[in-house]
Design a protein around this motif. Structure first.
Motif, short mmCIF file in Angstrom:
data_model
loop_
_atom_site.label_atom_id
_atom_site.label_comp_id
_atom_site.label_asym_id
_atom_site.label_seq_id
_atom_site.Cartn_x
_atom_site.Cartn_y
_atom_site.Cartn_z
N PRO A 225 45.50 36.17 -0.94
CA PRO A 225 45.69 35.93 -2.42
C PRO A 225 47.83 36.64 -2.46
O PRO A 225 48.28 36.47 -2.84
CB PRO A 225 45.18 37.38 -3.05
N ASP B 122 49.18 25.57 -9.60
CA ASP B 122 49.29 26.06 -10.32
C ASP B 122 50.65 27.07 -9.43
O ASP B 122 51.20 28.28 -9.13
CB ASP B 122 48.53 27.77 -10.07
N GLU C 150 35.76 23.29 -9.74
CA GLU C 150 37.37 24.07 -11.19
C GLU C 150 36.68 22.96 -11.61
O GLU C 150 36.78 21.72 -11.73
CB GLU C 150 38.00 24.34 -9.55
N GLU D 206 45.57 28.11 -5.43
CA GLU D 206 44.05 28.64 -6.09
C GLU D 206 43.07 27.96 -5.48
O GLU D 206 42.11 28.61 -4.57
CB GLU D 206 44.01 29.08 -7.38
N SER E 14 48.59 32.19 -14.97
CA SER E 14 48.14 31.43 -13.80
C SER E 14 49.25 30.98 -12.90
O SER E 14 49.07 30.94 -12.02
CB SER E 14 46.94 30.75 -13.78
N ARG F 263 49.76 37.40 -11.65
CA ARG F 263 48.80 36.76 -11.33
C ARG F 263 48.14 36.78 -10.06
O ARG F 263 46.88 36.37 -10.00
CB ARG F 263 50.50 35.93 -11.00
N ARG G 247 45.15 37.87 -10.72
CA ARG G 247 44.19 37.78 -11.23
C ARG G 247 43.06 36.76 -10.11
O ARG G 247 42.08 36.39 -9.78
CB ARG G 247 44.91 36.51 -12.54
N LEU G 248 44.06 36.35 -8.99
CA LEU G 248 43.46 35.86 -7.94
C LEU G 248 42.63 36.96 -7.61
O LEU G 248 41.41 36.10 -6.26
CB LEU G 248 44.56 35.37 -6.84
#
Length: 666
Positions: A10, A303, A442, A458, A640, A648, A651-652
């Motif tokens: 990440p 992203d 996704e 991501e 994102s 960010r 979140r990941l």
């Protein structure tokens, strides 16, 4: 041979550099562009302007931790103008192309944007605001318009400002306001509009704006007219008056017509964007690319990109050909249209996303920015005479050479109603034949966007975690023609759900996905569909819903776009009964949700307000379901893509940790 590369983690999000806004020089030998990186220490971004030639090392034109962007060459190639916030708000600067100290040339009270040089290089037009009400105390705010708030401003629209067009004389530094005080320019945040465009003789400026009639502005939010005003100032004249949007106007070579990107609203918001032309004499719009069944512009979800990129249509030297970008089968390529025959040809192709370009008419060269599935972005020059392409940059070389990247494979399937649809499957890092792997589905937002041949951090992170990653372009997606886009209307939760489930089944046919270890995630419409999926099937072991929609009844009034989204993108007609919206709301089926769910939402999201997630969380929690919720402060719908860097990253980590918690690795 030992693989010395490592898996993506990440924290690698801090290592990426983002390229944007390629501007080719008047001599056709160099390109100015913007490079944006994360400033980890200050938890924000810094952008600087670089120049790269075909046969020279690239060099940095600006420095510092400020934002420096929108570089524009003077017609003689001696100077570059750019916008910087180095001294506070965003102002216009000049710098010699050989380097040196930049000179600030505007001192406006408010930010400025979208500078454009006059053809003779004596002036620059730009946009800035005027504050019309200097209130010193809190006062009630009267509301009379339907459009109340905007995700781009993270709240209610400030009606105390009006946009205006200005022109600065380069020698005297005198600034002239071109548009009059009583001309109200309303700013819809979804479009790059108001950008002034000089006529070839330098006597006029064109721009686009929503019409001034409040009823039409509320009821037809995509309608925009093209205006023309004297470059000395005066009363703007409305040229194009047809319904539908008008974006990015440019002048024809004879200055008698204006070419722009738009449509005539045949399918409301879902109508494919076309190349259009309007004559100054009669104001009647003509669609030039009507036979080209693709939407213009870049609609690719990603992203790993940042910064504005010029993607206006461009005219050839003889004025007979127009160059433009269009979304096509997951790609974004550059096309040309003959104004004589209306024939459209692909000029720069490839399995990639081209997201900005400029044209040097005299040298017949194009500078463009592009990304691929294994590269976030770089700059290249294309010679229209020789069709030779030269790549100028490799800004993420060191990082990309140090990590393992998964290359997706395209697969297709046939929908329930016999529509051919497409998607991708990414194998996990360290893939071994004969082994079964967990999988993450996704789902993109919009739904009127597209997944495509571009880098997605991501997805690479999940592949590094040992997951197969699958993603598709079901009905509603752009890039496959008007029929597929419009097929989503009045089908939310129906055939779109069937499309995604059928794609999942198709991916399972590849043989290396364990059907007992499936996860699902998505944001915006993808969040809606994640919620819908887990309320209608138990096949997924874990889900992460992001910036989601759970209740269309409240979305209608709470979202900055909800009132027209329901009509133009959801139902295809005026709302007659709120119960229509409840039937397609995942919240109506919350008792059927048995999948462990993580809810991620930005606190200042106006596109899909956080109350959507709060309703879902409270409903699930009260039923003793497995659910967790994470709120991201000071963040909007674009977290994102361009949110606060530390958030960010957080979140990941939440996505990875939550999916890992429920998916057993073998």
């Amino acid at each position: 041979m030992v693989d010395m590369k490592r898996k993506i983690i990440p924290e690698d999000i801090y290592k990426l550099a983002y390229i944007s806004d390629p501007q080719i020089s008047p001599d056709g030998l160099k390109v100015a562009f913007v490079k944006t990186v994360i400033d980890e220490e200050n938890n924000n971004y810094k952008s600087n302007i670089w120049i790269k030639g075909e046969d020279k090392e690239h060099y940095k034109l600006t420095n510092g931790i400020s934002t420096n962007n929108m570089p524009r060459w003077s017609p003689n190639g001696e100077f570059i103008s750019f916008i910087s916030d180095r001294n506070g708000n965003k102002q216009l600067y000049l710098i010699h192309t050989n380097g040196g100290e930049a000179e600030q040339i505007t001192f406006m009270k408010e930010d400025i944007s979208f500078p454009v040089w006059s053809p003779d290089g004596s002036k620059i037009a730009f946009i800035s605001k005027i504050k019309i009400n200097n209130k010193e105390k809190l006062e009630p705010v009267e509301i009379k318009k339907l459009k109340l708030k905007s995700d781009s401003v993270k709240g209610f629209i400030d009606t105390n400002y009006k946009n205006h067009i200005y022109v600065i004389d380069i020698i005297s530094k005198v600034v002239t306001k071109i548009t009059p005080d009583d001309f109200y320019l309303f700013e819809p945040e979804w479009h790059q509009i108001f950008n002034p465009s000089w006529s070839n003789d330098g006597k006029y400026l064109s721009f686009t704006s929503q019409i001034q009639d409040e009823y039409d502005r509320d009821k037809n939010p995509w309608k925009a007219d093209i205006f023309v005003v004297s470059s000395e100032g005066g009363i703007p004249k409305a040229i194009k008056k047809d319904i539908g949007p008008a974006l990015k106007p440019i002048w024809t070579i004879d200055d008698k017509s204006i070419i722009y990107i738009g449509h005539l609203n045949k399918y409301f918001r879902v109508t494919s964007l076309k190349l259009c032309k309007v004559a100054l004499e009669d104001g009647k719009a003509e669609i030039l690319s009507d036979e080209f069944d693709r939407t213009l512009e870049d609609f690719t979800v990603h992203d790993s990109g940042m910064g504005y990129s010029d993607s206006y249509p461009k005219l050839s030297m003889d004025g007979n050909k127009v160059y433009f970008l269009a979304s096509d089968f997951g790609k974004v390529n550059l096309f040309s249209l003959s104004l004589k025959t209306k024939e459209v040809k692909r000029v720069i192709g490839g399995k990639r996303r081209i997201f900005g370009f400029t044209l040097n008419k005299e040298k017949n060269k194009i500078a463009f920015s592009f990304s691929t599935v294994d590269n976030p972005g770089d700059i290249a020059i294309f010679d229209l005479n020789t069709e030779k392409e030269i790549r100028l940059t490799d800004v993420n070389k060191d990082f990309l050479n140090s990590v393992n990247i998964s290359i997706p494979e395209e697969i297709s399937y046939v929908s329930k109603d016999d529509m051919r649809q497409y998607g991708w499957i990414m194998k996990p890092i360290g893939f071994q034949e004969g082994k079964k792997y967990p999988c993450v589905l996704e789902i993109h937002g919009g739904p009127y966007t597209q997944y495509g041949w571009t880098f997605f951090f991501e997805f690479q992170l999940l592949a590094a975690q040992g997951y197969v990653v699958i993603y598709c372009n079901p009905r509603g997606s752009r890039g496959y023609g008007q029929k597929l886009s419009y097929a989503e209307i009045n089908n939310y939760g129906g055939l779109d759900y069937d499309d995604i489930m059928k794609f999942t089944d198709r991916a399972l046919e590849c043989g290396y996905i364990d059907p007992e270890r499936l996860a699902v995630t998505g944001g915006s419409y993808g969040g809606y569909m994640t919620n819908w999926i887990i309320s209608h099937t138990n096949r997924f072991k874990v889900a992460v819903t992001q910036r989601c929609i759970s209740n269309w009844m409240t979305m209608y009034a709470m979202s900055d776009t909800g009132y027209f989204m329901v009509k133009e993108m959801l139902l295809g007609k005026e709302l007659e009964d709120l119960i229509e919206l409840w039937k397609i709301s995942p919240l109506a089926y919350v008792k059927d949700i048995n999948t462990p769910l993580l809810i991620l939402h930005s606190e200042k999201d106006m596109r899909c307000p956080i109350e959507q997630s709060e309703q879902l969380y409270i409903s699930l929690k009260s039923l003793d379901k497995e659910v967790e919720m994470v709120r991201f402060p000071e963040s909007n719908h674009g977290l994102s893509r361009n949110g606060i860097p530390s958030l960010r990253l957080a979140r990941l980590k939440y996505i990875v940790d939550y999916i890992n918690k429920y998916i057993v690795k073998k």
